[in-house]
Scaffold this motif. Structure first.
Motif, PDB file in Angstrom:
ATOM      1  N   ALA A  20       0.835  -1.195   0.000  1.00  0.00           N
ATOM      2  CA  ALA A  20       0.000   0.000   0.000  1.00  0.00           C
ATOM      3  C   ALA A  20       0.872   1.249   0.000  1.00  0.00           C
ATOM      4  CB  ALA A  20      -0.912   0.002   1.224  1.00  0.00           C
ATOM      5  N   ALA A  21       0.391   2.283  -0.672  1.00  0.00           N
ATOM      6  CA  ALA A  21       1.105   3.565  -0.666  1.00  0.00           C
ATOM      7  C   ALA A  21       1.140   4.097   0.760  1.00  0.00           C
ATOM      8  CB  ALA A  21       0.413   4.547  -1.591  1.00  0.00           C
ATOM      9  N   ARG A  22       2.264   4.651   1.166  1.00  0.00           N
ATOM     10  CA  ARG A  22       2.446   5.097   2.547  1.00  0.00           C
ATOM     11  C   ARG A  22       2.641   6.600   2.618  1.00  0.00           C
ATOM     12  NH1 ARG A  22       0.666   1.209   5.445  1.00  0.00           N
ATOM     13  NH2 ARG A  22       1.887   1.824   7.220  1.00  0.00           N
ATOM     14  N   VAL A  23       2.220   7.191   3.729  1.00  0.00           N
ATOM     15  CA  VAL A  23       2.448   8.603   4.034  1.00  0.00           C
ATOM     16  C   VAL A  23       3.310   8.626   5.287  1.00  0.00           C
ATOM     17  CG1 VAL A  23       1.362  10.765   4.744  1.00  0.00           C
ATOM     18  CG2 VAL A  23       0.221   9.291   3.092  1.00  0.00           C
ATOM     19  N   PHE A  24       4.467   9.265   5.197  1.00  0.00           N
ATOM     20  CA  PHE A  24       5.365   9.381   6.350  1.00  0.00           C
ATOM     21  C   PHE A  24       5.192  10.762   6.967  1.00  0.00           C
ATOM     22  CE2 PHE A  24       7.241   6.074   3.808  1.00  0.00           C
ATOM     23  CZ  PHE A  24       7.669   5.159   4.749  1.00  0.00           C
ATOM     24  N   GLU A  68      -4.987   6.327   2.144  1.00  0.00           N
ATOM     25  CA  GLU A  68      -6.318   5.883   1.746  1.00  0.00           C
ATOM     26  C   GLU A  68      -7.297   7.032   1.922  1.00  0.00           C
ATOM     27  OE1 GLU A  68      -7.460   3.843   6.018  1.00  0.00           O
ATOM     28  OE2 GLU A  68      -6.847   2.570   4.384  1.00  0.00           O
ATOM     29  N   PRO A  69      -8.455   6.967   1.286  1.00  0.00           N
ATOM     30  CA  PRO A  69      -9.437   8.042   1.445  1.00  0.00           C
ATOM     31  C   PRO A  69      -9.880   8.149   2.905  1.00  0.00           C
ATOM     32  CG  PRO A  69     -10.071   6.542  -0.324  1.00  0.00           C
ATOM     33  CD  PRO A  69      -8.893   5.942   0.355  1.00  0.00           C
ATOM     34  N   GLY A  70     -10.026   9.365   3.378  1.00  0.00           N
ATOM     35  CA  GLY A  70     -10.456   9.591   4.759  1.00  0.00           C
ATOM     36  C   GLY A  70      -9.354   9.414   5.784  1.00  0.00           C
ATOM     37  N   LEU A  71      -8.110   9.447   5.340  1.00  0.00           N
ATOM     38  CA  LEU A  71      -6.989   9.285   6.255  1.00  0.00           C
ATOM     39  C   LEU A  71      -6.947  10.454   7.239  1.00  0.00           C
ATOM     40  CD1 LEU A  71      -4.270   8.035   7.176  1.00  0.00           C
ATOM     41  CD2 LEU A  71      -3.183   9.388   5.383  1.00  0.00           C
ATOM     42  N   VAL A  72      -6.911  10.129   8.518  1.00  0.00           N
ATOM     43  CA  VAL A  72      -6.790  11.142   9.570  1.00  0.00           C
ATOM     44  C   VAL A  72      -5.447  10.915  10.253  1.00  0.00           C
ATOM     45  CG1 VAL A  72      -7.756  12.047  11.703  1.00  0.00           C
ATOM     46  CG2 VAL A  72      -9.281  11.231   9.897  1.00  0.00           C
ATOM     47  N   ILE A  73      -4.567  11.886  10.133  1.00  0.00           N
ATOM     48  CA  ILE A  73      -3.249  11.778  10.763  1.00  0.00           C
ATOM     49  C   ILE A  73      -3.346  12.339  12.175  1.00  0.00           C
ATOM     50  CG2 ILE A  73      -0.861  12.580  10.661  1.00  0.00           C
ATOM     51  CD1 ILE A  73      -1.119  12.531   7.626  1.00  0.00           C
ATOM     52  N   PRO A  74      -2.912  11.572  13.188  1.00  0.00           N
ATOM     53  CA  PRO A  74      -3.014  12.051  14.566  1.00  0.00           C
ATOM     54  C   PRO A  74      -2.173  13.306  14.804  1.00  0.00           C
ATOM     55  CG  PRO A  74      -2.244   9.764  14.492  1.00  0.00           C
ATOM     56  CD  PRO A  74      -2.335  10.251  13.100  1.00  0.00           C
ATOM     57  N   GLU A  75      -2.687  14.180  15.661  1.00  0.00           N
ATOM     58  CA  GLU A  75      -1.975  15.418  15.982  1.00  0.00           C
ATOM     59  C   GLU A  75      -0.736  15.134  16.826  1.00  0.00           C
ATOM     60  OE1 GLU A  75      -2.889  19.689  18.201  1.00  0.00           O
ATOM     61  OE2 GLU A  75      -4.504  18.259  17.873  1.00  0.00           O
ATOM     62  N   PHE A  76      -0.836  14.148  17.727  1.00  0.00           N
ATOM     63  CA  PHE A  76       0.268  13.800  18.612  1.00  0.00           C
ATOM     64  C   PHE A  76       0.605  12.323  18.454  1.00  0.00           C
ATOM     65  CE2 PHE A  76      -1.947  17.304  20.756  1.00  0.00           C
ATOM     66  CZ  PHE A  76      -0.909  18.215  20.808  1.00  0.00           C
ATOM     67  N   TRP A  77       1.855  11.979  18.794  1.00  0.00           N
ATOM     68  CA  TRP A  77       2.347  10.602  18.719  1.00  0.00           C
ATOM     69  C   TRP A  77       3.298  10.404  19.886  1.00  0.00           C
ATOM     70  CZ3 TRP A  77       0.494   7.185  15.318  1.00  0.00           C
ATOM     71  CH2 TRP A  77       1.149   5.970  15.173  1.00  0.00           C
ATOM     72  N   ASP A  78       3.258   9.252  20.517  1.00  0.00           N
ATOM     73  CA  ASP A  78       4.180   8.980  21.627  1.00  0.00           C
ATOM     74  C   ASP A  78       5.564   8.672  21.080  1.00  0.00           C
ATOM     75  OD1 ASP A  78       2.257   9.336  23.547  1.00  0.00           O
ATOM     76  OD2 ASP A  78       1.743   7.216  23.678  1.00  0.00           O
ATOM     77  N   CYS A  79       6.580   9.338  21.634  1.00  0.00           N
ATOM     78  CA  CYS A  79       7.959   9.107  21.215  1.00  0.00           C
ATOM     79  C   CYS A  79       8.390   7.715  21.679  1.00  0.00           C
ATOM     80  CB  CYS A  79       8.879  10.175  21.808  1.00  0.00           C
ATOM     81  SG  CYS A  79      10.620   9.925  21.407  1.00  0.00           S
ATOM     82  N   PRO A  80       8.872   6.850  20.767  1.00  0.00           N
ATOM     83  CA  PRO A  80       9.281   5.516  21.188  1.00  0.00           C
ATOM     84  C   PRO A  80      10.579   5.501  21.990  1.00  0.00           C
ATOM     85  CG  PRO A  80       9.665   5.798  18.844  1.00  0.00           C
ATOM     86  CD  PRO A  80       8.963   7.033  19.324  1.00  0.00           C
ATOM     87  N   ARG A  81      11.348   6.583  21.956  1.00  0.00           N
ATOM     88  CA  ARG A  81      12.627   6.611  22.687  1.00  0.00           C
ATOM     89  C   ARG A  81      12.460   7.041  24.140  1.00  0.00           C
ATOM     90  NH1 ARG A  81      17.111   9.564  19.331  1.00  0.00           N
ATOM     91  NH2 ARG A  81      18.339   8.860  21.104  1.00  0.00           N
ATOM     92  N   CYS A  82      11.634   8.096  24.372  1.00  0.00           N
ATOM     93  CA  CYS A  82      11.510   8.613  25.744  1.00  0.00           C
ATOM     94  C   CYS A  82      10.088   8.522  26.295  1.00  0.00           C
ATOM     95  CB  CYS A  82      12.004  10.054  25.820  1.00  0.00           C
ATOM     96  SG  CYS A  82      11.029  11.222  24.857  1.00  0.00           S
ATOM     97  N   GLY A  83       9.095   8.267  25.443  1.00  0.00           N
ATOM     98  CA  GLY A  83       7.726   8.145  25.917  1.00  0.00           C
ATOM     99  C   GLY A  83       6.979   9.460  26.025  1.00  0.00           C
ATOM    100  N   PHE A  84       7.633  10.589  25.771  1.00  0.00           N
ATOM    101  CA  PHE A  84       6.966  11.890  25.835  1.00  0.00           C
ATOM    102  C   PHE A  84       6.069  12.067  24.621  1.00  0.00           C
ATOM    103  CE2 PHE A  84      10.279  14.369  28.558  1.00  0.00           C
ATOM    104  CZ  PHE A  84       9.957  13.573  29.638  1.00  0.00           C
ATOM    105  N   PRO A  85       5.064  12.931  24.721  1.00  0.00           N
ATOM    106  CA  PRO A  85       4.245  13.200  23.541  1.00  0.00           C
ATOM    107  C   PRO A  85       5.057  13.971  22.504  1.00  0.00           C
ATOM    108  CG  PRO A  85       3.579  14.615  25.360  1.00  0.00           C
ATOM    109  CD  PRO A  85       4.586  13.645  25.901  1.00  0.00           C
ATOM    110  N   PRO A  99       6.464   7.742  11.852  1.00  0.00           N
ATOM    111  CA  PRO A  99       5.572   6.619  11.562  1.00  0.00           C
ATOM    112  C   PRO A  99       4.980   6.769  10.165  1.00  0.00           C
ATOM    113  CG  PRO A  99       4.474   8.161  13.005  1.00  0.00           C
ATOM    114  CD  PRO A  99       5.893   8.641  12.849  1.00  0.00           C
ATOM    115  N   SER A 100       4.572   5.653   9.602  1.00  0.00           N
ATOM    116  CA  SER A 100       3.952   5.696   8.279  1.00  0.00           C
ATOM    117  C   SER A 100       2.502   5.256   8.402  1.00  0.00           C
ATOM    118  CB  SER A 100       4.705   4.796   7.301  1.00  0.00           C
ATOM    119  OG  SER A 100       4.601   3.450   7.694  1.00  0.00           O
TER     120      SER A 100
END
Length: 116
Positions: A26-30, A48-65, A43-44
């Protein structure tokens, strides 16, 4: 050859051509996210139609938003220290209130003859 196995050395899902037989990818959006420690997370998401990209993401290194604005990342949440039961009681009662309650309880015990 007694007890031979025709698929010896193979694993489930393995095919002779590898990825080519598994279908189209599938085509990806990074999207880049940045946390308060200047970590970048990319993250990728499936395009797809109706794609909603989250405003925040948890950092996998430190856990901070992490947010999408590199110059203004979200601040880490403020963690309240653990409080004991006594700390909560001291928040609700003053020292004079505590002394009055203690005197009342001791007086009740003295009236019943449990202490002198």
């Amino acid at each position: 050859m007694a007890g031979g196995n025709a698929i010896r050395g193979s694993r489930v899902g393995a095919g002779p051509m590898g990825e080519a037989e598994r279908g189209e990818v599938a085509a990806r959006v990074f999207v880049s996210y940045y946390c308060a420690h200047n970590h970048e997370t990319r993250p990728s998401f499936a395009e797809e139609p109706g794609l909603v990209i989250p405003e925040f993401w948890d950092c996998p290194r430190c856990g901070f938003p992490a947010g999408q604005d590199k110059d203004n990342p979200p601040q880490p949440p403020r963690v309240e220290p653990y409080k004991t039961h006594l700390a909560y009681v001291k928040e609700r009662r003053s020292d004079t209130d505590g002394a009055a309650i203690l005197d009342e309880a001791l007086g009740s015990l003295r009236d019943r003859g449990l202490i002198k």
